[in-house]
Design a protein around this motif. Structure first.
Motif, mmCIF file in Angstrom:
data_model
loop_
_atom_site.group_PDB
_atom_site.id
_atom_site.type_symbol
_atom_site.label_atom_id
_atom_site.label_comp_id
_atom_site.label_asym_id
_atom_site.label_seq_id
_atom_site.Cartn_x
_atom_site.Cartn_y
_atom_site.Cartn_z
ATOM 1 N N ASP A 82 43.866 33.077 33.734
ATOM 2 C CA ASP A 82 44.105 33.014 35.160
ATOM 3 C C ASP A 82 45.555 33.114 35.706
ATOM 4 O OD1 ASP A 82 41.323 32.544 35.251
ATOM 5 O OD2 ASP A 82 41.306 30.366 35.412
ATOM 6 N N ALA A 85 46.465 36.632 35.469
ATOM 7 C CA ALA A 85 45.891 37.386 36.524
ATOM 8 C C ALA A 85 46.540 37.258 37.871
ATOM 9 C CB ALA A 85 44.261 37.179 36.626
ATOM 10 N N PRO A 89 46.289 41.512 37.925
ATOM 11 C CA PRO A 89 44.870 41.333 38.279
ATOM 12 C C PRO A 89 43.917 41.740 37.307
ATOM 13 C CG PRO A 89 46.119 42.096 40.424
ATOM 14 C CD PRO A 89 46.949 42.192 39.167
ATOM 15 N N GLU A 90 44.256 42.716 36.664
ATOM 16 C CA GLU A 90 43.266 43.478 35.732
ATOM 17 C C GLU A 90 42.988 42.679 34.529
ATOM 18 O OE1 GLU A 90 46.166 44.713 36.842
ATOM 19 O OE2 GLU A 90 46.003 46.555 37.396
ATOM 20 N N ALA A 92 42.199 39.613 34.663
ATOM 21 C CA ALA A 92 41.278 38.850 34.702
ATOM 22 C C ALA A 92 39.837 39.356 34.108
ATOM 23 C CB ALA A 92 40.807 38.629 36.244
#
Length: 548
Positions: A82, A85, A89-90, A92
């Motif tokens: 978390d 991410a 973001p990828e 996640a």
């Protein structure tokens, strides 16, 4: 009032760059295989053309991750993912397993594939388990890791071929702009190909961009501005766009392109900036501030300690500052520059002729060793004029010649409204030439200079004598002939001619009296919280009572 002593300046010497190491056993010596799209950030530079990680890098980094407290529990690994991410973001969507080592392998591989992933991983682990031995070792591994081989040999050859067809007068300057904090070559590069080769083994910057991509972007901008072969410029732009897409660097590449277009990322020389601003109640008392740019590259000047001086003490203070900063500049060849940020009432002082080695029989003027330029304190603090200033600077640096708006004050038929309107309406007019000094000449000269500053004109020239000599216009025309990048050196040469002329001609030479205000909006140094509303209204970073 005596000059406040300037404390000794510490020498800043970067430690050994950890990327200087031998190739890992079994790796090809040219290091040009394509290995995914991973880039290790950190600014290290390989000492040869050795690609790939040192032997055992991946294994040790994974072992250290397995030893991080908390990652043995699934919830701890969820928390790390978390946190990662939040910046990538990828991550996640990292595939999960029921075993610790497998999850850590997935996290590592996901970070490996991102251009700045390993640096993000190291930074995040420092937040997750700060100060722990495994995390400290991971940070050490990532920061010390050599560059990965991300550019195939075919792409290297293609870029070098295009660069060989793009002549540029200052490949060293473009190298400085692209190198950032990297150690510089011992000898100047002579071509863009040499600059490319030097940076080809450099790690990515914190934003993920490889320095070779930064170099190519600067070359594209320079080629477009100089009217170079359109096919070559377009070919380089396509090459950079392709690398940016393949390495998932489209966004930072677009940001860099925008910065270069605005002039923000243009290379800066080693530089000493001296600023004088009114201080206290005494009409002769000034605050002397200074900034030093220790090496060429991006503009990151360091502010030194202020002094309170009388005008008569400026000479000794400047000499002391120059001697101090030469300790830093002495490690590399080149020609640093000196800039004086002055209020309007001091712009006519011949600061370029301040002496060095003043207590010696061999004293020489500053302008013989350095290009010296004047800058406007009032405009630097008047942000409402900065957009126009940046527009004209961009016009001047991109053009093949410098267009001048000649002062007509005192001439028959002079129309100040028309003169000001013409200047404001035509941003191609990037310089003004005054036909008398702005402060001691006939009424109107100061207003003329102030109008030019408000219009954003970055270059103004005048003769400091009450009336200019008959060859003034001829001298100025010759000075402005050519590109803006070459102007500081042309000015230095003119002043050198004056200093080395025969004794009977020395004082009459135009170079002895020529004032040059050359003001770059991308080299800001004064962060005053008291911006002026009008040029001419600000007297310094302190008000008349000496309070800030």
């Amino acid at each position: 009032m005596p000059v406040i002593a300037v404390p000794g300046w510490p020498r800043v010497r970067p430690g050994p760059y950890p990327g200087h190491r031998a190739a890992a056993p079994g790796l090809p010596c040219n290091g040009r295989e394509l290995r995914g799209a991973g880039v290790v950030t950190g600014g290290s530079l390989l000492s040869g053309r050795n690609g790939g990680h040192a032997a055992g890098f991946e294994h040790e980094l994974i072992e250290q991750m397995c030893a991080v407290s908390g990652l043995d529990a699934p919830g701890g690994r969820d928390l790390l993912i978390d946190m990662l991410a939040g910046r990538l973001p990828e991550l996640a969507n990292v595939r999960r397993h029921s075993r610790k080592r497998h999850d850590i392998l997935e996290i590592f591989q996901a970070c490996w594939r991102k251009p700045s992933g390993l640096s993000v991983l190291a930074d995040t682990l420092q937040e997750y388990d700060p100060g722990s031995i495994p995390v400290l070792r991971i940070v050490e591994l990532v920061s010390a890791s050599p560059v990965l081989a991300v550019l195939p040999e075919a792409e290297i050859r293609r870029a070098r071929s295009l660069l060989s067809r793009l002549p540029h007068p200052d490949p060293q300057g473009l190298l400085y702009a692209a190198a950032g904090d990297l150690p510089l070559p011992a000898r100047p590069v002579a071509t863009l190909q040499e600059a490319f080769d030097f940076l080809a083994d450099a790690n990515a910057r914190p934003d993920g961009l490889l320095p070779v991509l930064v170099l190519v972007e600067h070359a594209i901008a320079a080629g477009a501005a100089s009217g170079a072969d359109r096919q070559v410029v377009d070919g380089l732009r396509s090459w950079n766009d392709e690398q940016g897409t393949r390495l998932d660097l489209v966004e930072p590449l677009e940001t860099l392109r925008s910065q270069i277009t605005r002039g923000v990322a243009e290379p800066a020389p080693a530089c000493l900036v001296v600023q004088l601003s009114k201080h206290g109640m005494s009409p002769d008392e000034y605050l002397l501030s200074h900034w030093r740019q220790r090496r060429p590259g991006s503009w990151r000047p360091e502010r030194g300690e202020d002094q309170i001086v009388a005008l008569g003490e400026v000479e000794a203070a400047v000499e002391q500052l120059v001697e101090s900063v030469e300790e830093d500049w002495g490690e590399h060849p080149g020609r640093p520059v000196l800039e004086f940020v002055l209020p309007l009432q001091l712009l006519n002082h011949p600061v370029e002729w301040l002496p060095m080695a003043s207590h010696s029989s061999s004293a020489t003027a500053l302008c013989l060793d350095f290009p010296v330029a004047l800058r406007s304190l009032e405009r630097m603090r008047a942000r409402r004029y900065h957009r126009r200033w940046r527009n004209r600077w961009q016009q001047m640096t991109a053009g093949p010649r410098i267009l001048c708006h000649w002062d007509t004050t005192g001439e028959r038929g002079h129309d100040p409204v028309r003169w000001n309107s013409t200047l404001a309406a035509d941003e191609r007019l990037v310089s003004v030439a005054l036909n008398a000094p702005p402060l001691t000449g006939p009424e109107g000269r100061q207003e003329t200079l102030e109008a030019a500053l408000r219009a954003g004109v970055p270059l103004a020239v005048w003769d400091r004598r009450p009336a200019p000599p008959g060859d003034f216009r001829k001298r100025v025309d010759k000075l402005l002939k050519g590109t803006a990048a070459e102007l500081p050196e042309r000015v230095r040469q003119l002043r050198t001619e004056a200093a080395t002329a025969a004794a009977a001609q020395r004082d009459a030479h135009s170079g002895r009296h020529l004032a040059v205000l050359l003001d770059n909006p991308n080299r800001m140094v004064d962060w005053s919280e008291h911006p002026a509303s009008e040029p001419g209204s600000v007297r310094g970073g302190h008000n008349d009572e000496g309070t800030s």
